[in-house]
Design an enzyme around this catalytic site. Sequence first.
Site, PDB file in Angstrom:
ATOM      1  CE1 TYR A 154     -61.775 -17.209   9.329  1.00  0.00           C
ATOM      2  CE2 TYR A 154     -63.209 -16.052  10.850  1.00  0.00           C
ATOM      3  CZ  TYR A 154     -62.088 -16.071  10.047  1.00  0.00           C
ATOM      4  OH  TYR A 154     -61.282 -14.950   9.956  1.00  0.00           O
ATOM      5  CE  LYS A 158     -58.968 -16.873  11.545  1.00  0.00           C
ATOM      6  NZ  LYS A 158     -57.586 -16.551  11.172  1.00  0.00           N
TER       7      LYS A 158
HETATM    8  N1  NAD Z   1     -61.131 -10.035   6.367  1.00  0.00           N
HETATM    9  C1  NAD Z   1     -61.696 -10.163   7.559  1.00  0.00           C
HETATM   10  O1  NAD Z   1     -62.870  -9.762   7.764  1.00  0.00           O
HETATM   11  C2  NAD Z   1     -60.933 -10.765   8.689  1.00  0.00           C
HETATM   12  C3  NAD Z   1     -61.350 -10.514  10.007  1.00  0.00           C
HETATM   13  C4  NAD Z   1     -60.668 -11.102  11.063  1.00  0.00           C
HETATM   14  C5  NAD Z   1     -59.582 -11.929  10.800  1.00  0.00           C
HETATM   15  N2  NAD Z   1     -59.206 -12.153   9.505  1.00  0.00           N
HETATM   16  C6  NAD Z   1     -58.065 -13.039   9.286  1.00  0.00           C
HETATM   17  O2  NAD Z   1     -57.010 -12.280   8.715  1.00  0.00           O
HETATM   18  C7  NAD Z   1     -56.185 -13.144   7.929  1.00  0.00           C
HETATM   19  C8  NAD Z   1     -55.975 -12.532   6.560  1.00  0.00           C
HETATM   20  O3  NAD Z   1     -57.229 -12.438   5.926  1.00  0.00           O
HETATM   21  P1  NAD Z   1     -57.550 -11.445   4.726  1.00  0.00           P
HETATM   22  O4  NAD Z   1     -58.856 -10.854   5.048  1.00  0.00           O
HETATM   23  O5  NAD Z   1     -56.404 -10.586   4.407  1.00  0.00           O
HETATM   24  O6  NAD Z   1     -57.825 -12.520   3.580  1.00  0.00           O
HETATM   25  P2  NAD Z   1     -57.200 -12.742   2.140  1.00  0.00           P
HETATM   26  O7  NAD Z   1     -57.990 -13.841   1.533  1.00  0.00           O
HETATM   27  O8  NAD Z   1     -57.087 -11.448   1.426  1.00  0.00           O
HETATM   28  O9  NAD Z   1     -55.732 -13.246   2.493  1.00  0.00           O
HETATM   29  C9  NAD Z   1     -55.463 -14.551   2.951  1.00  0.00           C
HETATM   30  C10 NAD Z   1     -54.211 -15.023   2.252  1.00  0.00           C
HETATM   31  O10 NAD Z   1     -53.879 -16.330   2.738  1.00  0.00           O
HETATM   32  C11 NAD Z   1     -53.388 -17.077   1.645  1.00  0.00           C
HETATM   33  N3  NAD Z   1     -53.518 -18.507   1.916  1.00  0.00           N
HETATM   34  C12 NAD Z   1     -54.647 -19.247   1.916  1.00  0.00           C
HETATM   35  N4  NAD Z   1     -54.362 -20.528   2.176  1.00  0.00           N
HETATM   36  C13 NAD Z   1     -53.025 -20.592   2.370  1.00  0.00           C
HETATM   37  C14 NAD Z   1     -52.127 -21.649   2.674  1.00  0.00           C
HETATM   38  N5  NAD Z   1     -52.555 -22.911   2.829  1.00  0.00           N
HETATM   39  N6  NAD Z   1     -50.807 -21.361   2.802  1.00  0.00           N
HETATM   40  C15 NAD Z   1     -50.356 -20.081   2.623  1.00  0.00           C
HETATM   41  N7  NAD Z   1     -51.162 -19.057   2.317  1.00  0.00           N
HETATM   42  C16 NAD Z   1     -52.479 -19.305   2.196  1.00  0.00           C
HETATM   43  C17 NAD Z   1     -54.220 -16.626   0.462  1.00  0.00           C
HETATM   44  O11 NAD Z   1     -53.603 -16.915  -0.789  1.00  0.00           O
HETATM   45  C18 NAD Z   1     -54.385 -15.139   0.723  1.00  0.00           C
HETATM   46  O12 NAD Z   1     -53.413 -14.365   0.059  1.00  0.00           O
HETATM   47  C19 NAD Z   1     -56.895 -14.495   7.902  1.00  0.00           C
HETATM   48  O13 NAD Z   1     -56.319 -15.333   8.887  1.00  0.00           O
HETATM   49  C20 NAD Z   1     -58.319 -14.148   8.291  1.00  0.00           C
HETATM   50  O14 NAD Z   1     -58.990 -15.231   8.874  1.00  0.00           O
HETATM   51  C21 NAD Z   1     -59.841 -11.582   8.451  1.00  0.00           C
END
Ligand code: NAD
Length: 258
Positions: A154, A158
């Site tokens: 991961y 990132k």
């Molecule tokens: N939640 C955290 O702690 C956090 C922190 C920093 C960054 N992020 C980043 O924020 C972004 C959103 O994360 P989130 O926490 O809302 O997670 P989440 O799992 O709620 O949302 C991620 C979405 O991406 C979709 N997805 C997965 N694979 C896919 C693909 N191949 N094509 C299209 N869609 C796809 C999923 O169906 C899901 O709806 C991600 O990039 C994550 O890495 C999250």
Amino acid sequence: MKLKNKTAVVTGAGGGIGAEICRAFVAEGVSVAVTDVRLDAAQKVADEITQSNGRAAAWTFDVADSSAVEAAAEKIESQLGPIDIWVNNAGVSYITPFLDCTEDLWDLTQRVNLKGTFVGCQVALRRMVPRKTGLILNMSSQSGKQGNSHYAAYCASKFGIIGLTQSIAVEFAGEGIRANALCPGVVFTPLWDDMIEDYARKRNLKPEEVRPYMEGKIPLGRLCTPQDVAKAAVFLASDDASYITGQAINISGGSIME
Ligand SMILES: NC(=O)c1ccc[n+]([C@@H]2O[C@H](COP(=O)([O-])OP(=O)(O)OC[C@H]3O[C@@H](n4cnc5c(N)ncnc54)[C@H](O)[C@@H]3O)[C@@H](O)[C@H]2O)c1
């Protein structure tokens, strides 16, 4: 309204942070393409927005499938208008001891997070460059600036997103296009549903101790919320941020990152 009459594509918007970015954009006057690999989830978010008189429609594609993304972009533009803002938000995340990280897990993480962002940037830029305007937001993370145990795949993805963002920001600044990355700390979205136990195991905690443990390490004393990230996305997409490009903005409650 800060983004009146703009059109945006948000990937991975069927829930969590992406859905909240869609809601915040719509509140600022944006027409939003709510996209996700899960059509039902994207449709639910788009329906919620249209029922509150916002302009939104749902599409499904896998972000790493360039022909599917290209085809969707064409249809989105014919339905909603020229794409002004593209948010590469879709992502996957797994906590695994490094020596147990399989090649499949590594490949899946890089495919969705890094290749998916690359594909989204190319599809967006091919449309934005001839118009000499556009804004790209790429979802990195605190883990795009700090390595962490059990999190190599991961973190690598990132960190890569920040390099990609800086590179396109420099390459396309002369074309009137800005590109920035967002670096949130931990947000308890569905992404964490399957990770809490792995995180608890790695830190020798009980699952219910994870949240207070994490909050205790954050100077502002609470986890990041989807709304915190969405507000930063609105700011960066707006003219208020017209001199900001190539940056990776921390949304981390005071946790210090370079
Ligand atoms: N939640 C955290 O702690 C956090 C922190 C920093 C960054 N992020 C980043 O924020 C972004 C959103 O994360 P989130 O926490 O809302 O997670 P989440 O799992 O709620 O949302 C991620 C979405 O991406 C979709 N997805 C997965 N694979 C896919 C693909 N191949 N094509 C299209 N869609 C796809 C999923 O169906 C899901 O709806 C991600 O990039 C994550 O890495 C999250």
